[in-house]
Design an enzyme around this catalytic site. Structure first.
Site, short mmCIF file in Angstrom:
data_model
loop_
_atom_site.label_atom_id
_atom_site.label_comp_id
_atom_site.label_asym_id
_atom_site.label_seq_id
_atom_site.Cartn_x
_atom_site.Cartn_y
_atom_site.Cartn_z
N SER A 1 0.83 -1.19 0.00
CA SER A 1 0.00 0.00 0.00
C SER A 1 0.88 1.25 0.00
O SER A 1 1.77 1.41 0.83
CB SER A 1 -0.91 0.01 1.23
OG SER A 1 -1.71 1.15 1.25
N GLY A 2 0.60 2.14 -0.96
CA GLY A 2 1.37 3.37 -1.07
C GLY A 2 2.51 3.29 -2.05
O GLY A 2 3.26 4.26 -2.22
N THR B 1 -2.04 2.10 -8.06
CA THR B 1 -3.20 2.71 -8.71
C THR B 1 -2.77 3.66 -9.82
O THR B 1 -3.32 3.65 -10.93
CB THR B 1 -4.06 3.44 -7.67
OG1 THR B 1 -4.47 2.50 -6.66
CG2 THR B 1 -5.27 4.06 -8.32
N ASN C 1 -0.94 5.07 3.10
CA ASN C 1 -1.24 5.58 1.77
C ASN C 1 -2.48 6.46 1.86
O ASN C 1 -3.46 6.10 2.51
CB ASN C 1 -1.49 4.41 0.80
CG ASN C 1 -1.70 4.87 -0.62
OD1 ASN C 1 -1.53 6.04 -0.94
ND2 ASN C 1 -2.09 3.97 -1.49
N SER D 1 -5.43 4.54 -0.85
CA SER D 1 -5.22 3.10 -0.91
C SER D 1 -6.46 2.39 -1.45
O SER D 1 -7.58 2.64 -1.00
CB SER D 1 -4.89 2.57 0.50
OG SER D 1 -4.76 1.17 0.48
N SER D 2 -6.26 1.51 -2.43
CA SER D 2 -7.36 0.70 -2.95
C SER D 2 -7.68 -0.40 -1.95
O SER D 2 -6.83 -1.22 -1.63
CB SER D 2 -6.98 0.09 -4.30
OG SER D 2 -6.72 1.09 -5.26
N GLY E 1 -0.89 -5.41 -2.19
CA GLY E 1 0.39 -6.07 -1.93
C GLY E 1 0.40 -6.77 -0.59
O GLY E 1 -0.57 -6.75 0.17
N GLU F 1 0.72 -7.57 3.15
CA GLU F 1 0.45 -6.71 4.31
C GLU F 1 0.81 -7.41 5.60
O GLU F 1 0.50 -8.61 5.78
CB GLU F 1 -1.02 -6.28 4.34
CG GLU F 1 -1.42 -5.36 3.20
CD GLU F 1 -2.83 -4.83 3.34
OE1 GLU F 1 -3.20 -3.94 2.55
OE2 GLU F 1 -3.54 -5.29 4.25
#
Length: 929
Positions: free
Chosen positions: A92-93, A97, A143, A146-147, A372, A374
């Site tokens: 994330s981050g 995206t 992030n 973040s998605s 990704g 985590e």
């Protein structure tokens, strides 16, 4: 990366850091692209001119770029007629995206139809991103955008390479975020966008500040830096128009979002009659209940019953059971999560229907943007599913890298041995095994009525106590650790069972399916429609595992291309590169594993032509003879004492550091040759420089001497002129000073003399005026006294003739006293005698008495008149005294000013004398000089 002399972790990290500092954020590792998030806008990398430059460019011809990966996938699809996929991964981050957006923009550029009218498919595909981001993205601790769901976009192409259709598949939306967030995270963007909507929208939905809603105020973060929610709201509405969502549907969508916000503000309290039941807490909760019912177009009482009560069906009857406060809150949050999940699924389906799919299309390019790996302080069911996905993708990645490497060796027909790589199948079996896997055991626990997270954890401990990938922490009752490919992750199983259950509470289903809003009815179809489908227990985990299997089938049927996004630092700021953090991501992303696989084989390989062009300097004789390229390459390697190499059909394959050894020999030969060349060049250059310097120095010296002589002559002329100027100037200054001093002295003397004359005249005038005033005043005073005495004597004579003697005597005495007093008051009555005429006493009759009374009255009047004159005289005297006093004070002030002026004149005279003396001395000094 594969061109590095030493292909290891340190070299890879140094290469990435060096390129990152100069804003080169893309780097190749073979056919894998590494994208480092710059945390700043770099618009020059994505301009239309850049797209044009990368179109049909081969890898290596241009700088590494995400457009190259998209272009290779597109060209491979066109030439080979086979589908391709691009897998974008990272934590994330890391920029997944944005990378996906850039990929889709470039594919739209390649396959777009610029001549089409209206909304084209590529425009709808691109505009679907803002819509899905608004409802599926949120700020997390790592992030700002973040998605919170996985996304696989299938872009379909026709026979000529034009985009003909598209489909979006989503995976595992984070439903729990709707009701529960932690600081400094935010809920989904759409809630904040709606709170920043135009005023009429806010008033219509009875909204306000985000701080007033329970689902938003659990965190202190309400606004993102550099983000305008009001503008984003309007942009989202425009994107909805592009993807085909009508105005009525948009209004219904945001009405549902507002209803969820109001639903979160419904609070519950204890029922006084039944402590185990719950009711609405206060009027504020009643207001939000009514607003929720109004927005969902359902009955408020039915909504309250659905939140606070449950129906229990028995063989005999249907029993209504009231929920306690915690049960009502769980029911409220469950309803909110269900509504939002159904809304998000409807949005995805609506976008797919609006874009449309091409049934005739045979090729597609899939772009996978998925979460990704985590590992947080607290890891729940969502993290298990996310890491399970990454394990699947990592296995796919390893197999692809291994297969592509082996395919290259087979194509070149070289001898090679099997390359070992880390296989994570045991972790996948631990999670996804049909019988005895973690997901299967979780589904089994969900089916058991009295099962809890602790019984589920104990079941895991018993089943996997000997598994090398499963660890039970010490003193743990509900926690477990899984050893993933990227490291160990500790999971907390408290909410695993609740999050795995995929069902809607019947009361909620009945409530919303009976809504008067057709949009809500489409989100919650009636039970009669669903009961026609085969009923079987469905869990989130099992459904996600099935979706993941379908995704892997699609990916296995395509040629994959990999993009690994890397997050350079924790603080989300540009120009900061944290080595350990980046290295951890490279390990978890499989980049280092891909490098290891290459190093295990022949990581360095060049075509014969490239090899000869670079290393012919090692054996120059190969150029003088007509050797074949393969023989010439072999000659160079043998002369360099390189062994364990492989000669393919068109390439030379070298082991680990052999390319570095060849480069070292080449550099040594070039260095020796350069030394000889440098020596000759330096000799010639030095002699040429010496001759030029000698000629230049002679010229400079002659020029300098002439310049120095001219300068000396000029300075001498200046000195003579300066002496003359000084002489005239001093004379002029001295004369001007003397003239000024003389004029000043004359002016001062005239002023002082005038002042003295005025002072003398003033004193003389004052003395003369005072004497004159005194004389006039005394004369007037004497005249007045005389007149008064004359009047008194005449009146006395008249009385003497008319009044008897006794009476005359008494009145005479009184008159003398009055005159005496009056004379004393005016200073003129002393030492004066008055002549009194006495008349003989004569007796009179009654008429004489009346006459005597009349005379007395006359005397009284005269006495009063005399007193008035005395008062007037006294007042005039006081005024004259006061006038004299003022003149005396003014005279003293004048004397004081004259004294000050005299003192000032004396001091000025001293200064003038000193100045004149100084001038005389200066004049004498000048004359002597």
């Amino acid at each position: 990366m594969t061109n590095l002399h030493y292909l290891n972790e340190a070299e890879v990290l140094h290469n990435l850091a060096t390129r990152f500092q100069i804003d080169e954020i893309y780097t190749y590792t073979g056919n894998i692209l590494i994208a480092v998030n710059p945390f700043q806008a770099l618009p020059h990398l994505y301009e239309p001119a850049v797209m044009k430059r990368y179109k049909e460019a081969k890898m290596g011809e241009q700088a590494p770029h995400v457009f190259t990966i998209a272009d290779i996938a597109y060209r491979a699809m066109i030439t080979e007629g086979k589908s391709n996929s691009i897998l974008v991964s990272g934590e994330s981050g890391a920029g997944k995206t944005e990378t996906t957006k850039n990929l889709m923009c470039y594919l739209a550029y390649l396959g777009g139809n610029s001549a089409a009218e209206g909304q084209t498919i590529e425009q709808q595909v691109l505009e679907s991103n803002p819509v899905l981001e608004a409802f599926g993205n949120a700020k997390t601790a790592r992030n700002n955008n973040s998605s919170r769901f996985g996304k696989f976009v299938e872009i379909q192409f026709d026979n000529v390479g034009r985009i003909s259709g598209a489909a979006i598949r989503t995976y595992l939306l984070e439903r729990s975020r709707v009701c529960q967030i932690s600081d400094p995270e935010r809920n989904y963007h759409c809630f904040y966008l709606l709170c920043a909507a135009p005023k009429e929208e806010i008033e219509k939905y009875k909204l306000g500040d985000p701080k007033s809603f329970h689902y938003l105020n659990q965190s202190n973060c309400y606004q993102l830096v550099g983000v305008n929610d009001a503008n984003n709201y309007l942009a989202t509405r425009r994107a909805m128009d592009v993807v085909g969502i009508s105005e009525e549907e948009q209004e219904a969508i945001f009405r549902v979002v507002a209803a969820i916000l109001h639903l979160g503000n419904i609070d519950f309290g204890n029922n006084e009659g039944d402590p185990e039941s719950s009711v609405l807490k206060d009027d504020d909760s009643k207001f939000h209940l009514d607003m929720t019912a109004q927005l969902l177009r359902c009955d408020p009482e039915s909504l309250e019953d659905a939140l606070c009560k449950r129906k229990m069906i028995t063989p005999d009857d249907v029993i209504k059971k009231s929920l306690d406060i915690s049960g009502a809150i769980i029911s409220r949050d469950g309803l909110a999560k269900t509504i939002y999940s159904r809304l998000f699924d409807w949005l995805v389906d609506k976008i797919n229907v609006s874009i449309g799919q091409d049934p005739k299309s045979k090729c597609l390019i899939g772009v996978l943007d998925i979460y990704g790996f985590e590992s947080f302080e607290s890891n729940s069911f969502e993290q298990l599913c996310i890491n399970y996905t990454n394990e699947k993708l990592q296995q796919h990645f390893n197999q692809h890298v291994f297969k592509s490497e082996q395919a290259e060796y087979t194509k070149e027909e070289i001898d090679w041995r099997y390359i070992e790589f880390v296989d994570n199948q045991d972790v996948l079996s631990l999670i996804e095994k049909k019988t005895g896997g973690i997901i299967a055991l979780l589904d089994e626990a969900c089916l058991v009525p009295k099962s809890t997270h602790e019984t589920f954890a104990q079941k895991l401990y018993q089943t996997f106590k000997d598994h090398k990938r499963f660890i039970k922490p010490k003193l743990a009752r509900s926690e477990f650790t899984i050893v993933h490919y990227a490291g160990e992750v500790l999971y907390q199983s408290e909410q695993f069972l609740d999050k795995n259950k995929d069902y809607v509470v019947p009361e909620h289903q009945n409530l919303l399916s009976a809504s008067q809003c057709s949009f809500i009815q489409r989100l919650f179809p009636s039970l009669s429609e669903e009961t026609s489908k085969p009923s079987k227990f469905s869990s989130i985990g099992s459904r996600f595992k099935l979706q993941l299997q379908q995704l892997m089938e699609i990916l296995n049927s395509t040629d994959p291309h990999f993009i690994r996004c890397v997050k350079p630092n924790h603080v989300l700021k540009p120009s900061i590169f944290e080595n350990l953090y980046v290295m951890q991501q490279l390990r978890s992303g499989g980049v280092l594993e891909a490098i290891r696989i290459k190093c295990a084989g022949y990581p360095a390989h060049k075509t014969f032509e490239e090899f000869l062009n670079r290393y012919n300097i090692i054996a120059p004789e190969v150029l003088t003879r007509s050797y074949e390229e393969k023989v010439a390459c072999k000659w160079i390697l043998e002369k360099s004492e390189i062994t364990q190499y492989q000669m393919g059909i068109t390439r030379v394959f070298l082991k680990g550091n052999q390319m570095a050894e060849l480069d070292a020999q080449r550099a040594r030969i070039l260095r020796n040759s350069a030394s000889v060349i440098q020596r000759r060049v330096r000799t010639r250059s030095t002699r040429k420089k010496y001759v030029l310097m000698r000629q230049s120095s002679i010229h400079i010296q002659s020029q300098w001497r002439g310049y120095h002589a001219r300068k000396s002559y000029k300075e001498m002329r200046k000195e003579v002129a300066a002496v003359k100027i000084q002489k005239n100037l001093r004379r002029q200054v001295a004369r001007r000073t003397y003239t000024n001093m003389r004029s000043s002295a004359v002016i001062l003397q005239s002023a002082l003399r005038a002042m003295a004359a005025r002072e003398y005249f003033y004193n003389k005038l004052v003395t003369k005026s005072a004497t004159r005033i005194q004389a006039v005043w005394r004369r007037r005073k004497a005249v007045l006294n005389y007149v008064e005495l004359q009047k008194i004597n005449s009146e006395r004579a008249a009385l003497a003739q008319q009044s008897p003697v006794g009476t005359s005597k008494s009145m005479l005495v009184e008159t003398e006293q009055v005159i005496h007093e009056h004379g004393q008051d005016n200073g003129v009555g002393e030492n004066r005698s008055y002549t009194v005429v006495e008349e003989p006493a004569t007796s009179h009759d009654g008429s004489d008495g009346e006459r005597a009374n009349s005379n007395v009255e006359n005397w009284k009047f005269l006495l009063w008149a005399e007193k008035q004159r005395a008062d007037n005289a006294e007042r005039k005297y006081e005024e004259s005294v006061e006038l004299c006093e003022r003149r005396r004070v003014k005279l003293e002030e004048t004397e004081f000013r004259v004294y000050q002026l005299q003192a000032s004149f004396n001091s000025v005279s001293q200064d003038v004398k000193l100045h004149i003396r100084t001038i005389h001395r200066a004049e004498r000094a000048i004359e002597s000089f």
